[in-house]
Design an enzyme around this catalytic site. Sequence first.
Site, mmCIF file in Angstrom:
data_model
loop_
_atom_site.group_PDB
_atom_site.id
_atom_site.type_symbol
_atom_site.label_atom_id
_atom_site.label_comp_id
_atom_site.label_asym_id
_atom_site.label_seq_id
_atom_site.Cartn_x
_atom_site.Cartn_y
_atom_site.Cartn_z
ATOM 1 N N ARG A 37 -44.094 96.724 32.170
ATOM 2 C CA ARG A 37 -44.215 95.551 31.145
ATOM 3 C C ARG A 37 -45.010 95.169 30.869
ATOM 4 N NH1 ARG A 37 -38.159 92.905 33.055
ATOM 5 N NH2 ARG A 37 -37.430 93.773 31.786
ATOM 6 N N LYS A 198 -19.628 97.724 33.128
ATOM 7 C CA LYS A 198 -18.767 96.635 32.232
ATOM 8 C C LYS A 198 -18.073 96.790 31.044
ATOM 9 C CE LYS A 198 -18.008 93.118 35.771
ATOM 10 N NZ LYS A 198 -18.192 91.406 35.752
ATOM 11 N N GLY A 348 -32.221 98.273 31.866
ATOM 12 C CA GLY A 348 -32.766 99.146 33.310
ATOM 13 C C GLY A 348 -32.192 100.298 33.616
ATOM 14 N N GLY A 371 -31.494 93.262 27.506
ATOM 15 C CA GLY A 371 -30.258 92.203 27.380
ATOM 16 C C GLY A 371 -30.786 91.662 25.365
HETATM 17 P P1 AMP Z 1 -25.081 97.643 33.178
HETATM 18 O O1 AMP Z 1 -25.338 96.776 34.168
HETATM 19 O O2 AMP Z 1 -23.350 97.288 33.240
HETATM 20 O O3 AMP Z 1 -25.298 98.298 32.494
HETATM 21 O O4 AMP Z 1 -24.498 98.677 34.506
HETATM 22 C C1 AMP Z 1 -25.022 99.454 35.151
HETATM 23 C C2 AMP Z 1 -24.280 99.903 36.230
HETATM 24 O O5 AMP Z 1 -23.363 100.745 35.962
HETATM 25 C C3 AMP Z 1 -25.182 100.702 37.622
HETATM 26 O O6 AMP Z 1 -25.367 99.929 38.529
HETATM 27 C C4 AMP Z 1 -24.273 102.064 38.275
HETATM 28 O O7 AMP Z 1 -23.801 101.973 39.285
HETATM 29 C C5 AMP Z 1 -22.500 100.890 37.390
HETATM 30 N N1 AMP Z 1 -21.133 101.992 37.110
HETATM 31 C C6 AMP Z 1 -21.919 103.031 36.344
HETATM 32 N N2 AMP Z 1 -21.059 103.840 36.058
HETATM 33 C C7 AMP Z 1 -19.586 103.144 37.477
HETATM 34 C C8 AMP Z 1 -18.358 103.910 37.633
HETATM 35 N N3 AMP Z 1 -17.834 104.457 36.929
HETATM 36 N N4 AMP Z 1 -17.444 102.984 38.248
HETATM 37 C C9 AMP Z 1 -18.430 101.963 38.824
HETATM 38 N N5 AMP Z 1 -19.788 101.412 38.428
HETATM 39 C C10 AMP Z 1 -20.197 102.348 37.245
#
Ligand code: AMP
Length: 391
Positions: A37, A198, A348, A371
């Site tokens: 960054r 999520k 990230g 974001g």
């Molecule tokens: P986000 O911050 O929403 O982009 O989520 C990223 C995180 O989602 C990473 O740390 C991944 O380890 C987690 N992730 C990806 N796939 C899965 C899964 N099937 N079950 C649980 N966590 C997950």
Amino acid sequence: MFNKKNITDIEVKGKKVLVRVDFNVPIKEGKIKDDTRMTAALPTINYLLEQGAAVILFSHLGRPKDEPDQQFSLAPVAKHLATLIPNKVFFVEDCVGELAEAASAKLQPGEVLVLENTRFYKAEKKNDPEMAMKFAKLADIYVNDAFGSAHRAHASTEGVAQYLPAVAGFLMEKEIRYLGQAIADPARPFVAILGGAKISDKIGVIDNLLQKADAVLIGGGMANTFLKAQGFEMGDSLVEEEAVQIAKELLAKGGDKLHLPIDLVLGNAFDNDADCKVTVVENVPAGWRVLDIGPASVEDYAKVISGAGTVVWNGPMGVFEMPKFAKGTFGVAEAVAASGAVSIIGGGDSVSAINQSGLSDKVTHISTGGGASLEMLEGKILPGLAALQDK
Ligand code: AMP
């Protein structure tokens, strides 16, 4: 497309220029762990210095609790910046008030002053006009180059632009051009890849992209909620029960555009040492959880990606931090790199996956703002950009 003034549109020689940068970098034991960054902001900083401006940089760092907290000090950042440019770099232990004003008054053209963390004040996040005026007192011109914070209406990203001539830096412009073009006028087919934990964080993004893109490929934890909405049992997987209904609606809306995994990698615990197996989506037993997309899904997604004109990717396909469950994410990274499409990666985790694969020079643009890029993909206006002067 980009209709804001940038730093080449105004006279900066002999002026004090206050530049909001995104120097929210990872620091461990006083050392900068990843300065991406910072280096991304150098074109703006160097241009201003070459033009004979005195440059004042300010940023947030981490999440201090609205008061000074030394573990979130920008002092190490200032020190590191001094190794990246030949100019004199000073640091001052406050971002507004007497100390900051005195330091700014002394600053000469060709010199840099780094202010302390803007989030040491509650008024920053509240976008308090008095705080914005205090920032404005430090300079003649305001530049926003902090794309990563442009989705926040804070005193340093939005408020201050009301009190000084306000223009965009080169990084801000570059980010907006790539993402704006991808959304407004993409080379088609336009393929979006969305992953991450999520679905609830990304409903607006999926909804908007289902209208704009030709295909939306889903992976990561959020795929589980879609599969559940299709009636499959997900064992012990992360599923957002409260989002199952909205997932059903998105499935109906998306039709053939919305692609879900056809096979999955399961673990019997959330652990790299867990037993693991590959299965079709119809067969996720109790006691097992989905931790990655399977090899047939990677192949399926790679086929779609290989024909793309534009690819936008945000979020990992699985728990890629654990090598056993990283193949889906790295497989997609390879497909994106090999596609020859205009490729834009934000967020990230997907950025770190592409860097770890050593493929970062094969993608068109790596965004510095997770974001902010998501909010653009959602079709939202970024307050930090909106506040700048129109051309
Ligand atoms: P986000 O911050 O929403 O982009 O989520 C990223 C995180 O989602 C990473 O740390 C991944 O380890 C987690 N992730 C990806 N796939 C899965 C899964 N099937 N079950 C649980 N966590 C997950």
